[in-house]
Every structure is written in C-alpha cells, then in structure tokens.
Design an enzyme around this catalytic site. Structure first.
Site, PDB file in Angstrom:
ATOM      1  N   HIS A   1       0.850  -1.187   0.000  1.00 25.81           N
ATOM      2  CA  HIS A   1       0.000   0.000   0.000  1.00 25.81           C
ATOM      3  C   HIS A   1       0.882   1.232   0.000  1.00 25.81           C
ATOM      4  O   HIS A   1       1.952   1.225   0.607  1.00 25.81           O
ATOM      5  CB  HIS A   1      -0.898   0.003   1.244  1.00 25.81           C
ATOM      6  CG  HIS A   1      -2.061   0.915   1.105  1.00 25.81           C
ATOM      7  ND1 HIS A   1      -1.991   2.257   1.359  1.00 25.81           N
ATOM      8  CD2 HIS A   1      -3.328   0.662   0.697  1.00 25.81           C
ATOM      9  CE1 HIS A   1      -3.168   2.798   1.122  1.00 25.81           C
ATOM     10  NE2 HIS A   1      -3.988   1.875   0.712  1.00 25.81           N
TER      11      HIS A   1
ATOM     12  N   ASP B   1      -7.990  -5.305  -0.029  1.00 24.42           N
ATOM     13  CA  ASP B   1      -8.484  -6.151  -1.123  1.00 24.42           C
ATOM     14  C   ASP B   1      -8.170  -7.628  -0.934  1.00 24.42           C
ATOM     15  O   ASP B   1      -8.705  -8.466  -1.638  1.00 24.42           O
ATOM     16  CB  ASP B   1      -7.865  -5.686  -2.456  1.00 24.42           C
ATOM     17  CG  ASP B   1      -8.399  -4.334  -2.852  1.00 24.42           C
ATOM     18  OD1 ASP B   1      -9.602  -4.133  -2.694  1.00 24.42           O
ATOM     19  OD2 ASP B   1      -7.610  -3.488  -3.294  1.00 24.42           O
TER      20      ASP B   1
HETATM   21  N1  ACO Z   1       4.128  -7.467  -4.840  1.00 22.20           N
HETATM   22  C1  ACO Z   1       5.482  -7.447  -4.993  1.00 22.20           C
HETATM   23  N2  ACO Z   1       6.243  -6.354  -4.765  1.00 22.20           N
HETATM   24  C2  ACO Z   1       5.616  -5.243  -4.383  1.00 22.20           C
HETATM   25  C3  ACO Z   1       4.222  -5.188  -4.198  1.00 22.20           C
HETATM   26  C4  ACO Z   1       3.470  -6.357  -4.439  1.00 22.20           C
HETATM   27  N3  ACO Z   1       2.138  -6.372  -4.279  1.00 22.20           N
HETATM   28  N4  ACO Z   1       3.863  -3.944  -3.818  1.00 22.20           N
HETATM   29  C5  ACO Z   1       4.996  -3.240  -3.756  1.00 22.20           C
HETATM   30  N5  ACO Z   1       6.065  -4.027  -4.092  1.00 22.20           N
HETATM   31  C6  ACO Z   1       7.489  -3.640  -4.086  1.00 22.20           C
HETATM   32  C7  ACO Z   1       7.802  -2.711  -5.246  1.00 22.20           C
HETATM   33  O1  ACO Z   1       8.184  -3.431  -6.399  1.00 22.20           O
HETATM   34  C8  ACO Z   1       8.941  -1.902  -4.655  1.00 22.20           C
HETATM   35  O2  ACO Z   1      10.097  -2.711  -4.688  1.00 22.20           O
HETATM   36  P1  ACO Z   1      11.562  -2.032  -4.856  1.00 22.20           P
HETATM   37  O3  ACO Z   1      11.723  -1.102  -3.683  1.00 22.20           O
HETATM   38  O4  ACO Z   1      12.517  -3.172  -4.861  1.00 22.20           O
HETATM   39  O5  ACO Z   1      11.521  -1.288  -6.163  1.00 22.20           O
HETATM   40  C9  ACO Z   1       8.565  -1.745  -3.177  1.00 22.20           C
HETATM   41  O6  ACO Z   1       7.721  -2.877  -2.897  1.00 22.20           O
HETATM   42  C10 ACO Z   1       7.822  -0.460  -2.862  1.00 22.20           C
HETATM   43  O7  ACO Z   1       6.635  -0.431  -3.612  1.00 22.20           O
HETATM   44  P2  ACO Z   1       6.111   0.789  -4.472  1.00 22.20           P
HETATM   45  O8  ACO Z   1       5.922   0.340  -5.881  1.00 22.20           O
HETATM   46  O9  ACO Z   1       6.957   1.987  -4.223  1.00 22.20           O
HETATM   47  O10 ACO Z   1       4.712   1.015  -3.816  1.00 22.20           O
HETATM   48  P3  ACO Z   1       3.640   2.032  -4.340  1.00 22.20           P
HETATM   49  O11 ACO Z   1       3.273   2.853  -3.163  1.00 22.20           O
HETATM   50  O12 ACO Z   1       4.073   2.764  -5.556  1.00 22.20           O
HETATM   51  O13 ACO Z   1       2.451   1.069  -4.793  1.00 22.20           O
HETATM   52  C11 ACO Z   1       0.613  -0.391  -4.625  1.00 22.20           C
HETATM   53  C12 ACO Z   1       1.447   0.686  -3.922  1.00 22.20           C
HETATM   54  C13 ACO Z   1       0.166   0.119  -6.018  1.00 22.20           C
HETATM   55  C14 ACO Z   1      -0.612  -0.678  -3.794  1.00 22.20           C
HETATM   56  C15 ACO Z   1       1.506  -1.649  -4.767  1.00 22.20           C
HETATM   57  O14 ACO Z   1       1.856  -2.119  -3.495  1.00 22.20           O
HETATM   58  C16 ACO Z   1       0.786  -2.742  -5.566  1.00 22.20           C
HETATM   59  O15 ACO Z   1       0.843  -2.723  -6.799  1.00 22.20           O
HETATM   60  N6  ACO Z   1       0.123  -3.702  -4.885  1.00 22.20           N
HETATM   61  C17 ACO Z   1      -0.641  -4.734  -5.572  1.00 22.20           C
HETATM   62  C18 ACO Z   1      -1.962  -4.173  -6.079  1.00 22.20           C
HETATM   63  C19 ACO Z   1      -2.934  -3.934  -4.954  1.00 22.20           C
HETATM   64  O16 ACO Z   1      -3.145  -4.766  -4.084  1.00 22.20           O
HETATM   65  N7  ACO Z   1      -3.581  -2.763  -5.013  1.00 22.20           N
HETATM   66  C20 ACO Z   1      -4.601  -2.385  -4.028  1.00 22.20           C
HETATM   67  C21 ACO Z   1      -4.093  -1.246  -3.198  1.00 22.20           C
HETATM   68  S1  ACO Z   1      -5.231  -0.844  -1.932  1.00 22.20           S
HETATM   69  C22 ACO Z   1      -6.473  -0.037  -2.749  1.00 22.20           C
HETATM   70  O17 ACO Z   1      -6.343   0.610  -3.728  1.00 22.20           O
HETATM   71  C23 ACO Z   1      -7.733  -0.217  -2.148  1.00 22.20           C
END
Ligand code: ACO
Length: 429
Positions: A306, A363
């Site tokens: 998140h 989710d």
């Molecule tokens: N699976 C694997 N790796 C992940 C995930 C994941 N679900 N989420 C984040 N990461 C990793 C990223 O690749 C990044 O790695 P790095 O530092 O080596 O580059 C690190 O964790 C930080 O993540 P960010 O991409 O900076 O997180 P951001 O805040 O941009 O994205 C998001 C948040 C979009 C929710 C992301 O975690 C994601 O895509 N999750 C899966 C989709 C999801 O469940 N969305 C629902 C969100 S809640 C909502 O909208 C109700």
C-alpha cells in the site's frame, strides 16, 4: 519547533512556511516557491510526498496502521455503526442523531428507483459490458435526469448525495441483471440499504431472495470499510474534477473510472484471479512469492502493499475476522480462503516483503467475502465503488465549500524536443 523551512537553490535561500495538521503531520508550504524563485517547482511523480489539500474527513497513520473517519477509529465504527450512518458521518461531519438518521434513511428509501427512461440506457450496452464501464456511464447519465442537481455547487447537495447513494445500488444490480438476461427487480421500500441491494441482485419475479442477516451485516461492513481513504487515486480524481466546478455526478463518474484500475479498486478482482490460478495449479504459492520478488517479471502479489500503510492495513484485519465469522455462521467453505491464509503467511515470513513493509491490504480478504455472498468477480470493483461513494461525496463537498480552492492544475518538467522545424512529408525518412 521552528515554523519555517529554508530551501537553498544555488546561492539563494527561500524561507517556506511549515503548516501542521491536528495530528501533528507537517508540510512545507511551497505555494509561493515558483514565484519567489522565478520558475523553480517541485518534482514528485506519484505525489508520494505531496499534500494536495487540507482535509477534515479521514486520518490515516500508515506507519501505525491507524484509520479514522472524522476522528472515530475504524475498528469502533466496524463494531458499532452501519454503512449508511458512516456515509452520513463522512459527508456531514457528525454522527446523525435519531431524527437525522431517520430522515436520511427515508430519503435513501424514497430515491431508490431509477427514472424509467434511464433503464433504456442498459439496452445500449452489450450483454458482456464491464460493470464498471456501465456504472460510470450510468452515474454520469443521472445528470441528464436531475438537471437541477447537476449544478456545480453544494446548495442541493443533500438531495444529490442521497439520490446518488441510493440509486448507485439500483444501477449496480440492474447492470448485473442485464448481463444475466434476467428481469430487473425493483427496490423494495421495506428493506434496509444492503438487504435491498441483495434483493435487487438475487431475487427473481417468482423467487424472492432473503439475505441471512449475517450476510447483510458482512456486506455492510465491507462497504463501510471502503467508505473513505483520504487522497487515494479515485478520490483525488473526484477532487480534481470537482475543482473545475464539475457537478457531483460527473465528478463521481470520473472517480469510478479511476477506481477501475488494477492497482486500485480492480485489485480485489485480481486477488481472486491469482488465488484461483493457484487453486487450479497454474501457480504454486512458492512460485507466486518468487514471481512477486523477481524484478524481471511484472507480477505483483495482488492485495499486498500500500502506498500509505507500511504496517497492517487495519481494514484487512477487520475483514479477515469478518470473513472467518461469516464462513463459520453460514457453514461456507472456500479453498481460496485457505490458499489466502497460506499465501499471507509465506509472504509475511519472506524477507523481501518484511524489508519493504508489504502487508495484506483491504483487497486481500474482501473478494473472498464477496464470493461467499454470491457477488460475481466482475462486480467486485462495483462493490468497492458503492462503498467509496460517501467518501467521494464528502470530498466533493469539501472542495466546493473551500473558498480558497483553485482549479487543480499540476505543472511538469518538460523533457521532450527543443524547438525544431516542421518536415514536409516527402522529406521524412
Ligand atoms: N508485490 C510485490 N512487490 C511489491 C508489491 C506487491 N504487491 N507492492 C509493492 N512491491 C514492491 C515494489 O516493487 C517496490 O520494490 P523495490 O523497492 O525493490 O523497487 C517496493 O515494494 C515499494 O513499492 P512501491 O511500488 O513503491 O509502492 P507504491 O506505493 O508505488 O504502490 C501499490 C502501492 C500500487 C498498492 C503496490 O503495493 C501494488 O501494486 N500492490 C498490488 C496491487 C494492490 O493490491 N492494489 C490495491 C491497493 S489498496 C487499494 O487501492 C484499495
């Protein structure tokens, strides 16, 4: 503590005010920076460090896993309140007294029907149209049937808000009936908000569906937990559209489109698709975790991570419990729940997820509850939208009532070609 920050650009220093919220959050106010520095702006793609507004609606502390609506902890609301009461709280700022609660409830009942002509719009969609596309289009179409409420001001907000909150369930249920080729079931004024929705979804003319109270309560909780989440992607979209003085219906319709995305509201569907794929043997839990960690793959563990929470998402904790209570009460079994538990455990014990503070988000469990209720997967994000609607309305109201609000218009750092000449077609390579 000093209430100004100093920014040095080349040899020039700029003094920038620091503003502080009621929970101690601090922000450097850069509203005058561009003028003072003759053109220097800040750069923050994804807005992870940018406060776009001041807001009184929802407080989140992502490090501590805290979520409060109008100051009230989400755990307390989940235990004691209902979705419609929370909707009132979010939009009007206070819990309703008995007279206000009754009046609001009556307005919701009175407004559940759609204009008969609006039903014809459903016939224009192919039978397999995505429900989120229909939802967005139908909400926008409401402006055409309630022209008096399509004004870009908050004077008639009570009427517009109750119409929208009430009719959105009718639109959602009708879109489901349309895709199944079943007759529309009209709202029943004797039913409460959630059980009326389930009635419109699952009753047939010859067979009335009665949702067990525990099912209606579980869905009520799902909606309530989704009701607001401050400046998320869809809410920021609603606020941005509202800042152009667009009406409530069109602003919310834009929010629905933003919510549709897989990284936002669409994640609840993606979680189930991922769990299904594990169940069918296409993926193993180990492979799933490996793929999620592999930087050469675009696979993500859906329902994990998140932007704001770097700790457990408090909504996921409540939903996991709700899910277990519901399953026990209706004696329901779903192999996806066992897979979800195993996957959660594998991820929480993996250093990749631990180091990045990736925990289950709202989710991760909401889809399993919706499945148990009988909501089809392609309607999951619609359920999220019904839940998020009060938050969108509250934010639309906040934008409209803020006299200092300007149209939202970010700047950019242009990185394209510098000035160049037009090349006639015969001279192009
Ligand atoms: N699976 C694997 N790796 C992940 C995930 C994941 N679900 N989420 C984040 N990461 C990793 C990223 O690749 C990044 O790695 P790095 O530092 O080596 O580059 C690190 O964790 C930080 O993540 P960010 O991409 O900076 O997180 P951001 O805040 O941009 O994205 C998001 C948040 C979009 C929710 C992301 O975690 C994601 O895509 N999750 C899966 C989709 C999801 O469940 N969305 C629902 C969100 S809640 C909502 O909208 C109700």
């Amino acid at each position: 503590m000093t209430n100004t920050a100093t920014m040095k650009i080349a040899d020039q220093e700029y003094s920038l005010p620091i503003i502080e919220g009621t929970e101690g959050e601090r922000a450097v106010d850069i509203t005058k920076l561009r003028n003072q520095s003759k053109g220097c702006i800040t750069y923050d793609p994804g807005f992870g460090n940018t406060g776009a507004c001041k807001s009184d609606i929802t407080f989140i502390d992502g490090e501590k896993g805290i979520l409060r609506y109008r100051g009230i902890p989400i755990e307390e609301l989940a235990e004691k309140s209902t979705f419609t009461e929370v909707a009132y709280l979010l939009i009007w700022g206070e819990l309703p007294n008995e007279a206000q609660r009754k009046a609001f409830s009556e307005l919701l009942t009175d407004n559940a029907l759609l204009h008969e002509n609006l039903k014809n719009h459903f016939e224009g969609f192919p039978w397999n149209a995505p429900p989120m596309a229909m939802l967005s289009a139908m909400i926008n179409a409401l402006s055409c049937y309630h022209l008096e409420l399509a004004a870009p001001c908050a004077i008639l907000l009570e009427e517009a808000a109750t119409k929208l909150i009430s009719k959105v369930r009718t639109i959602a249920a009708f879109s489901y009936k349309m895709t199944r080729g079943e007759p529309f079931i009209y709202p029943d004024p004797n039913r409460r908000y959630v059980s009326n929705f389930l009635h419109m979804m699952f009753s047939l003319p010859h067979d009335t569906y009665e949702a067990p109270p525990i099912v209606a309560q579980a869905l009520d909780k799902v909606l309530m937990l989704h009701a607001d989440h401050e400046q998320n992607c869809s809410t920021s979209t609603v606020r941005m559209v509202a800042s152009a003085e667009a009406n409530l219906f069109s602003s919310v319709s834009a929010g629905v489109c933003a919510l549709w995305g897989r990284l936002h509201g669409g994640a609840n569907m993606a979680v189930i698709e991922m769990l299904e794929s594990i169940r069918e043997g296409g993926l193993s839990i180990k492979k799933c975790v490996e793929l999620a960690k592999d930087k050469n793959s675009d696979f993500k563990l859906m329902g994990f991570g998140h932007r704001v929470y770097k700790n457990f998402d408090p909504r996921a904790i409540i939903l996991r419990k709700t899910c277990e209570e519901l399953f026990a009460a209706i004696k329901h079994q779903d192999p996806l729940l066992d897979i979800a538990r195993e996957l959660e455990e594998a991820a929480l014990n993996d250093s990749y997820f631990v180091e990045r503070n990736l925990y289950p988000n709202v989710d991760f469990y909401s889809g399993i509850i919706l499945r148990a209720i009988g909501i089809p997967t392609n309607m999951f994000t619609v359920m999220f939208a019904i839940g998020r609607l009060p938050g969108w309305i509250a934010h639309w109201r906040e934008v409209n009532e803020d006299t200092s609000m300007r149209i939202a218009r970010p700047r950019q750092i242009y990185c394209g070609y510098q000035k160049r000449a037009y090349v006639p077609i015969e001279q192009r390579p």
